[in-house]
Design an enzyme around this catalytic site. Structure first.
Site, PDB file in Angstrom:
ATOM      1  CB  SER A 560      -0.961  -0.037   1.190  1.00 27.26           C
ATOM      2  OG  SER A 560      -2.005   0.883   1.022  1.00 27.26           O
ATOM      3  CG  ASP A 647      -6.920  -2.282  -3.503  1.00 24.83           C
ATOM      4  OD1 ASP A 647      -7.606  -1.528  -2.788  1.00 24.83           O
ATOM      5  OD2 ASP A 647      -5.728  -2.533  -3.268  1.00 24.83           O
ATOM      6  CG  HIS A 679      -6.142  -2.242   0.228  1.00 21.26           C
ATOM      7  ND1 HIS A 679      -5.352  -1.694  -0.759  1.00 21.26           N
ATOM      8  CD2 HIS A 679      -5.553  -1.896   1.408  1.00 21.26           C
ATOM      9  CE1 HIS A 679      -4.348  -1.030  -0.202  1.00 21.26           C
ATOM     10  NE2 HIS A 679      -4.441  -1.144   1.110  1.00 21.26           N
TER      11      HIS A 679
END
Length: 708
Positions: A560, A647, A679
């Protein structure tokens, strides 16, 4: 020696077509030839992603045996049929089960013996529990779906009804269902497209839930009365400002519904009486730019009070108490601001406040009686550890539940007995196959950043391979460094597959995280974001210079915002790393933050800056955004980017574009895109173990120990 897999690097790699598309801001025209990959529903885009997956499969086919060995190691070390430690709520003990062969957990409960029963029953796998009731079997709910996630789960105080919210696409939009626990029957109430975190009102007649806007921002809070049409639900609060997320929850005292609004740097709380949800919400402190706070309710000397944890003139936060009837009135300081001690969270109970905070880079836990100003800190014996309160639903408990662990100590559940301060061990995560924590070691060392700042690095390794720093070893360096999120020294069964092959695992606690207090975070965001990247490079150089490893055996990992870190350091110091694993990586940061129509963009301006309206921020972000800064004429490390089609936080298009651009300059870059996931990656524990085995096999191959 490390593996340098040069087989078919370019001959069979998918080549993304270049399409003329110009992005223009602040007089700067950028040719973004791969932006067409954003069209998620376009057949050509899907075909390209499928081709990328096929190419990655071919390039990693030689690791099939290593993947299977690692998966088998994870599975063989895990007690597949197990139970969690029961948590008391009302007249029931609530707990979870896992069953060998089943992907998802099973939520259960059993009756409390009597009102004075505060010792959780000792549950044994495979043994029947007297009076057990299965509340929710995730495996049944997941039938017919490739993806399944639970976003809400709550039970009325009387134990009669249960709500649960499920997502079967990975897009974090949940459908709420309600079940009568006395009959097992599903009630007609069904609420679609909600955010996570719905809850019952204390009287059990209403459900409070949030919905999201087109940018996936929770913006509206609703109350649904059971048995009535969803179309008639009451709108409790709406937040129009795109920078703010909304959430709601009831105080443990059942006195208030607290509506919380927050951007990255500013927050605001509103109160609604829990027994009258139709009442007009009442603000605690009106929002003021840069002031963050959270509130909880208690009764002190017969008066309703609010404990407010805030940073108004207090960088590392202060805890004050105010009258609930007049929250803007006098503030009584309970825990004054102390630089270097970052107050993180407070939970109010009938007789005391539980406080979580950080000092000297470690999590701390303390208790504060309502009639005292002296915080009593719980003591733990290891030099590195992670700890936190959790699972404490009762207003007047006799024991307080907490979780504990370290790099070498498996996840542990304690009850803290309030009358004598004794920590009672309730359970330690089983690790099958004869795991002995004494065979492993952990320590913290420090690297010097470019500006002289000391950066902590946490290390764990297996002792039988020798003391670290003696001779270079394969080393796996992890980093994140955003949103004041701290990477804790936590235990991992999967990580044992690395340590037992002689790999040293390390965490670089770079600025932008929260490990060393609030200033640590402030020094790694906005126009100081580059510190995050240069800190990581400094940690890698330190590990090489001090003989812990060599570049040919050093791999980096982050996900991320940590994926942005991976992309940035690959551009800054490609010569330092043999490989980079970037999970759901935020590598096209500038394009995303320029588009306010995309999920999460506007709220992110407080973290990264607003390049849409500020040319200086635009230039600064353009100077480090990985996609913008792929370099010609350098030798990149091997790169594996992992993403998910659904995501909503970091879209698949970012790593897809990045990999296409890396290939233009000859980099050995692979893309793995889960076509049904969000995600957090794939759902189901066996699926997640296989996913991690895939990643670890690749990392071990890069370090040259996949066959060890």
């Amino acid at each position: 020696m490390p593996s340098h897999d040069s087989r078919n690097l370019s001959a069979s790699a998918p080549v993304a077509a270049r399409a003329a598309r110009t992005r223009s801001h602040h007089g700067d025209d950028v040719d973004d030839a791969y932006e067409w990959l954003r069209a998620k529903d376009d057949r050509e885009v899907v075909s390209h992603l499928e081709a990328e997956n096929a190419y990655t499969d071919r390039r990693t086919a030689h690791l099939a045996g290593a993947r299977e060995r690692i998966y088998d190691e994870i599975k063989s070390r895990t007690l597949e049929t197990d139970l969690s430690v029961p948590t008391r709520r009302g007249g029931w003990w609530y707990y979870g089960r896992t069953v060998e062969g089943s992907q998802y957990g099973i939520q259960c409960r059993a009756p409390v013996a009597n009102e004075d029963d505060w010792t959780p029953p000792q549950l044994e796998p495979g043994t029947a529990v007297p009076g057990e009731q299965v509340l929710l079997d995730g495996n049944i709910e997941a039938e017919g779906h490739e993806y399944f996630a639970l976003g809400s789960l709550d039970i009325t105080d009387d134990g009669v009804r249960m709500l649960y919210g499920i997502d079967t696409a990975g897009d974090e939009r949940y459908t709420i269902h309600v079940r009568d626990l006395t009959t097992g029957a599903a009630l007609p109430d069904e609420i679609v497209d909600t955010a996570a975190g719905a809850s019952f009102s204390p009287d059990g007649t209403s459900i409070v839930y949030a919905t999201v806007d087109d940018a996936w921002r929770p913006d509206t809070l609703w109350a649904h009365r059971l048995g009535e049409p969803v179309a008639d639900d009451t709108r409790l609060f709406h937040e129009p400002d795109d920078r703010y997320w909304l959430g709601g929850g009831f105080t443990r005292s059942d006195r208030y519904l607290v509506i919380g609004l927050g951007s990255s740097i500013t927050s605001e709380c509103w109160l609604v009486p829990a027994d009258d949800l139709s009442a007009e919400p009442r603000v605690v402190w009106p929002r003021r730019e840069g002031v963050e706070y959270e509130v909880d309710h208690a009764v002190v000397d017969g008066e309703d009070v609010l404990y407010v944890l805030h940073n108004d003139g207090a960088l590392d936060f202060e805890l004050v108490r105010v009258a609930a009837a007049d929250p803007a009135g006098e503030r009584v300081s309970v825990l004054p601001h102390t630089p270097g001690i970052r107050l993180l969270d407070v939970d109010c109970f009938r007789d005391f406040v539980a406080v979580e905070y950080r000092r000297e880079g470690l999590a701390r836990l303390g208790l504060l009686p309502h009639d005292s100003r002296e915080l009593s800190e719980l003591e733990f014996g290891e030099p590195l550890y992670a700890a936190g309160f959790g699972g404490n639903r009762e207003w007047a408990p006799r024991m307080l539940r907490l979780g504990y662990g370290s790099f070498v100590t498996p996840r542990t559940v304690y009850d803290y007995r309030l009358d004598d301060g004794e920590l009672l061990l309730r359970k330690r995560q089983p690790v099958l196959g004869g795991y002995d924590p004494e065979e492993y070691a952990q320590e913290r060392i420090w690297a010097t950043a470019d500006d002289g700042t000391q950066i902590p690095i946490s290390l764990v390794w297996k002792r039988s391979f020798g003391q670290v720093g003696g001779k270079p070893r394969p080393l796996h360096l992890y980093g994140y460094g955003s949103y004041e999120h701290s990477i804790e020294p936590a235990f991992s069964i999967a990580r044992l597959s690395e340590l037992d092959r002689g790999v040293v695992f390390a965490v670089a606690h770079v600025r932008g995280g929260g490990e060393m207090g609030r200033q640590w975070y402030e020094d790694g965001k906005l126009t100081r974001k580059r510190n995050t990247f240069t800190d990581f490079v400094a940690c890698a150089r330190h590990l090489v210079d001090q003989g812990y490893t060599v570049p040919e055996r050093l791999v980096a990992e982050g996900g991320s915002a940590g994926g942005l870190l991976m992309g940035a350091v690959a551009n800054l110091a490609p010569e330092l790393f043999a490989g980079v694993l970037a999970q759901v990586p935020f590598v096209d940061a500038l394009t995303t933050i320029l588009d306010p129509s995309l999920p999460l963009t506007v709220i992110e301006w407080d973290e990264w800056g607003d390049p849409l309206h500020d040319p200086d921020v635009y230039a600064y972000m353009k100077s480090y955004s990985p996609y913008e800064n792929v370099r010609e004429g350098v030798s990149y490390p091997r790169i594996l980017a992992v993403t998910s089609l659904n995501d909503t936080r970091v879209m698949y298009v970012e790593p897809a574009k990045w990999v296409a651009r890396l290939r233009e300059v000859g980099a050995d870059a692979l893309l793995k895109c889960e076509m049904v996931a969000g995600h957090g990656g794939v759902s189901g524990r066996y699926n997640s173990w296989r996913e991690r085995a895939f990643e670890l096999a690749w990392l071990l191959d890069v370090m040259g120990v996949a066959d060890a």
